[in-house]
Write an enzyme that holds these catalytic residues in place. Structure first.
Site, short mmCIF file in Angstrom:
data_model
loop_
_atom_site.label_atom_id
_atom_site.label_comp_id
_atom_site.label_asym_id
_atom_site.label_seq_id
_atom_site.Cartn_x
_atom_site.Cartn_y
_atom_site.Cartn_z
NE ARG A 103 -3.83 0.54 1.72
CZ ARG A 103 -5.11 0.72 2.50
NH1 ARG A 103 -5.29 1.39 3.44
NH2 ARG A 103 -6.09 0.20 1.79
CG HIS A 130 -8.29 0.17 -2.92
ND1 HIS A 130 -7.72 -1.05 -2.59
CD2 HIS A 130 -9.09 0.30 -1.83
CE1 HIS A 130 -7.80 -1.42 -1.21
NE2 HIS A 130 -8.70 -0.44 -0.78
CD GLN A 133 -13.03 -1.66 -0.73
OE1 GLN A 133 -12.34 -1.67 0.32
NE2 GLN A 133 -14.25 -2.32 -0.51
CG ASP A 221 -13.38 6.55 -1.56
OD1 ASP A 221 -13.33 6.32 -0.24
OD2 ASP A 221 -12.39 6.60 -2.24
CB CYS A 261 -14.12 1.34 -0.14
SG CYS A 261 -13.47 2.87 -0.05
NE ARG A 289 -10.29 -5.21 0.62
CZ ARG A 289 -9.37 -4.12 0.86
NH1 ARG A 289 -10.25 -3.25 1.58
NH2 ARG A 289 -8.26 -4.22 0.89
N1 NVA Z 1 -9.86 7.01 -1.55
C1 NVA Z 1 -9.71 6.44 -0.04
C2 NVA Z 1 -9.67 4.80 -0.02
C3 NVA Z 1 -9.55 4.39 1.22
C4 NVA Z 1 -9.71 2.87 1.24
C5 NVA Z 1 -7.95 6.60 -0.08
O1 NVA Z 1 -7.03 6.52 -0.81
O2 NVA Z 1 -7.66 7.22 1.18
N1 CP Z 2 -11.36 0.05 2.42
C1 CP Z 2 -9.89 -0.14 2.74
O1 CP Z 2 -9.03 -0.16 1.96
O2 CP Z 2 -9.74 0.03 4.10
P1 CP Z 2 -8.34 0.23 4.92
O3 CP Z 2 -7.84 1.59 4.54
O4 CP Z 2 -8.92 0.46 6.36
O5 CP Z 2 -7.54 -0.81 4.60
#
Ligand code: NVA
Ligand code: CP
Length: 306
Positions: A103, A130, A133, A221, A261, A289
């Site tokens: 990540r 992502h 997800q 989101d 998500c 997930r």
């Molecule tokens: N768009 C959000 C998704 C979190 C799961 C982010 O990147 O923070």
């Molecule tokens: N939806 C998602 O990826 O959650 P986290 O940021 O908690 O991993």
């Protein structure tokens, strides 16, 4: 099936359906106490340069249930955080691990890791994509609606990593896609180019109610993603109205699913009322997930015949 999962465009319709079928099977096995230790003796490294609740816990638990081991590697503790190049990190970790979930911010880092290493790389979220997800979301939609092809999928909000991945995933499995986002906050140009090929199966506008009309699935989101904290105040102004609320639900088909998500910002991208009324599917989505990622892990790191 590809060697890595870096973005949704790595998967064709057949790959996605195969993964979802395997995810359903693994979910069944887990619920019925049927052992499925398909990754016995395998180790997954999990590199996190951003926070996570779901991704970390579901990958770690998933590896354990599959008989393997997951190692949490915070970028704060790795030499990569002190400037060791990705190409060296990738080559070293390839000697110890059977796969890496990462990540991070830039998609390029994930692509580089895949390019220099010799083991499967899984994108656990970048600013661009992502995919894990989206597989969980498609699994959830199929559970509730029975099938995916021909459904009307609508995303409301920021043209971010989730929007990019929703568009590619939903179009690939045969859904009609409409996106409501403010001008200047559209999805990535590569994704819009991908969507162009689908002609009138893809629509994008800043008119929320028009895009939500007849939707079978509504998704949203956060308005400010991880790394955009300093823009949050400005974004609250720009995105006001790009919200899943009662008016949006009234425009959608009756029985429309609502997906998020998570984490959710109530009264920003979704009202508390809609969130709580659709909590069942939103938390099924979060649970999925685990199952969808187990399918990815087995396909990329497991026995060849699966
Ligand atoms: N768009 C959000 C998704 C979190 C799961 C982010 O990147 O923070
Ligand atoms: N939806 C998602 O990826 O959650 P986290 O940021 O908690 O991993």
């Amino acid at each position: 099936m590809t060697k890595h999962l870096l973005k949704m465009a790595d998967l064709n319709q057949e790959d996605i359906i195969e993964l979802l079928n395997l995810a359903d099977q693994l979910k069944y096995d887990q619920k019925h106490g049927i052992p499925h230790r398909l990754l016995e003796g395998k180790t997954l490294g999990m590199i996190f340069q951003k926070a996570s609740t779901r991704t970390r816990v579901s990958f770690e638990t998933g590896m354990y249930q599959l008989g393997g081991l997951a190692q949490f590697l915070s970028s704060r503790d790795l030499q990569i955080g002190r400037g060791e190049p990705v190409q060296d990190t990738a080559r070293v970790l390839s000697r110890y691990l059977n796969g890496i979930m990462i990540r991070t911010f830039e998609q390029k880092e994930v692509e580089d890791l895949a390019g220099y290493g010799h083991i499967p790389i899984i994108n656990g979220l970048t600013d661009y994509a992502h995919p894990c997800q989206i597989l969980a979301d498609l699994m959830t939609i199929r559970e509730y609606k029975g099938s995916l092809e021909g459904l009307n999928f609508c995303y409301i909000g920021d043209g971010n990593n989730m929007a990019n991945s929703h568009i590619v995933g939903a179009l690939t499995v045969g859904m009609n896609v409409s996106i409501a986002c403010p001008d200047g906050y559209r999805p990535h140009p590569d994704v819009l180019k991908f969507a162009e090929k689908y002609g009138d199966k893809f629509k994008i506008s800043n008119n929320v109610l028009e895009m939500a009309a007849n939707a079978d699935v509504l998704a949203t989101d956060v308005w400010a993603s991880m790394g955009q904290e300093s823009e949050a105040k400005e974004r609250r102004k720009v995105f006001a109205g790009f919200q899943i609320n009662d008016d949006v639900l009234a425009a959608a088909r009756s029985g429309a699913l609502v997906l998020h998500c998570l984490p959710a910002h109530r009264e920003e991208e979704i009202t508390t009322k809609v969130f709580e009324a659709h909590a069942n599917e939103i938390f099924d989505e979060a649970e999925n997930r685990l199952h969808a990622q187990k399918a990815v892990l087995v396909k990329l790191m497991g026995p060849k015949e699966i």
